[in-house]
Design a protein around this motif. Structure first.
Motif, PDB file in Angstrom:
ATOM      1  N   VAL A  99       0.833  -1.200   0.000  1.00 15.63           N
ATOM      2  CA  VAL A  99       0.000   0.000   0.000  1.00 15.63           C
ATOM      3  C   VAL A  99       0.873   1.257   0.000  1.00 15.63           C
ATOM      4  N   LEU A 156      -3.304   2.601  -1.913  1.00 15.73           N
ATOM      5  CA  LEU A 156      -4.351   1.700  -1.443  1.00 15.73           C
ATOM      6  C   LEU A 156      -5.212   1.174  -2.585  1.00 15.73           C
ATOM      7  N   ALA A 161      -4.314   2.367   6.068  1.00 14.81           N
ATOM      8  CA  ALA A 161      -3.950   3.432   5.135  1.00 14.81           C
ATOM      9  C   ALA A 161      -4.547   4.761   5.600  1.00 14.81           C
ATOM     10  N   GLU A 217      -7.242   8.117   1.653  1.00 16.66           N
ATOM     11  CA  GLU A 217      -7.221   6.998   0.705  1.00 16.66           C
ATOM     12  C   GLU A 217      -8.438   6.108   0.889  1.00 16.66           C
TER      13      GLU A 217
END
Length: 215
Positions: free
Chosen positions: A98, A103, A135, A139
């Protein structure tokens, strides 16, 4: 962990696997080690996979700091992620992926395996999906559609796949209330609850009662 209603819930799957893909995972880690330029542990080294996974993680994180990470690393990383057998350690692959590629690309790759993969792939995606929750909030907000898509696809695969590993791994992340799905999927929700409640598997029977009590 993101607070969005579509973000992963903090439930960790689960009992041990019934399908052994350790040989395939070992080969994928070897491929990754070579690809990212990390030194492979000695073949006779204890906990080889743990050390190999750590070496891959460090190499990807180091390259992320330097600049763009090669795109050719992405798909092998995702395949290894889906094959990772241990839900406690799959985050060591998900988190750096990620950070390296963002992401949304990671979620899209996992969703492709969820939608089109084998039952073992589906179980692997469910174990990996749990670790996408760390994340940044922005995102997550930009990927709310993908979290909804996960719920829809995971529900469908839970019902249609007669596979214990897949169902065990999918169930903890499913929202088994009608309000979480469009009306045309309410029957699938009912089918999933029925399948879990009438399963021969103690875990599924116990877990579904927890899932259906959540508000």
């Amino acid at each position: 962990m993101a607070s969005s209603d579509d973000a992963p819930r903090v439930f960790q799957p689960l009992p041990g696997r019934t399908v052994d893909r350790s040989a395939a995972y070992h080969a994928l880690l070897r491929e990754l080690l070579s690809l990212v330029g990390a030194e492979a542990p000695a073949d006779d080294e204890p906990r080889w996979q743990d050390r190999a996974r750590l070496a891959v993680r460090k190499a990807v994180k180091a390259r992320t700091v330097q600049g763009p990470v090669p795109e050719e690393w992405f798909e092998p990383m995702m395949r290894a992620t889906v094959h990772e057998p241990d839900p406690s350690f799959v985050g060591h692959l998900v988190v750096p992926a990620v950070a390296a590629w963002g992401l949304r690309p990671v979620l899209l790759a996992l969703l492709d395996h969820l939608d089109n993969g084998t039952p073992a792939d589906v179980a692997g995606v469910a174990r990996a999906w749990y670790h996408t929750g760390g994340a940044p909030e922005a995102e997550h907000e930009a990927s709310r559609d993908l979290y909804r898509r996960y719920q829809h696809t995971a529900l469908r695969r839970f019902v249609t796949l007669d596979d214990l590993d897949a169902r065990r791994c999918l169930l903890p992340g499913l929202r088994l209330q009608h309000r979480s799905f469009p009306p045309d999927m309410h029957e699938l929700v009912d089918q999933a609850v029925h399948l879990a409640r009438t399963s021969d598997d103690d875990y599924l029977r116990h877990r579904v009662e927890i899932q259906t009590r959540l508000t």
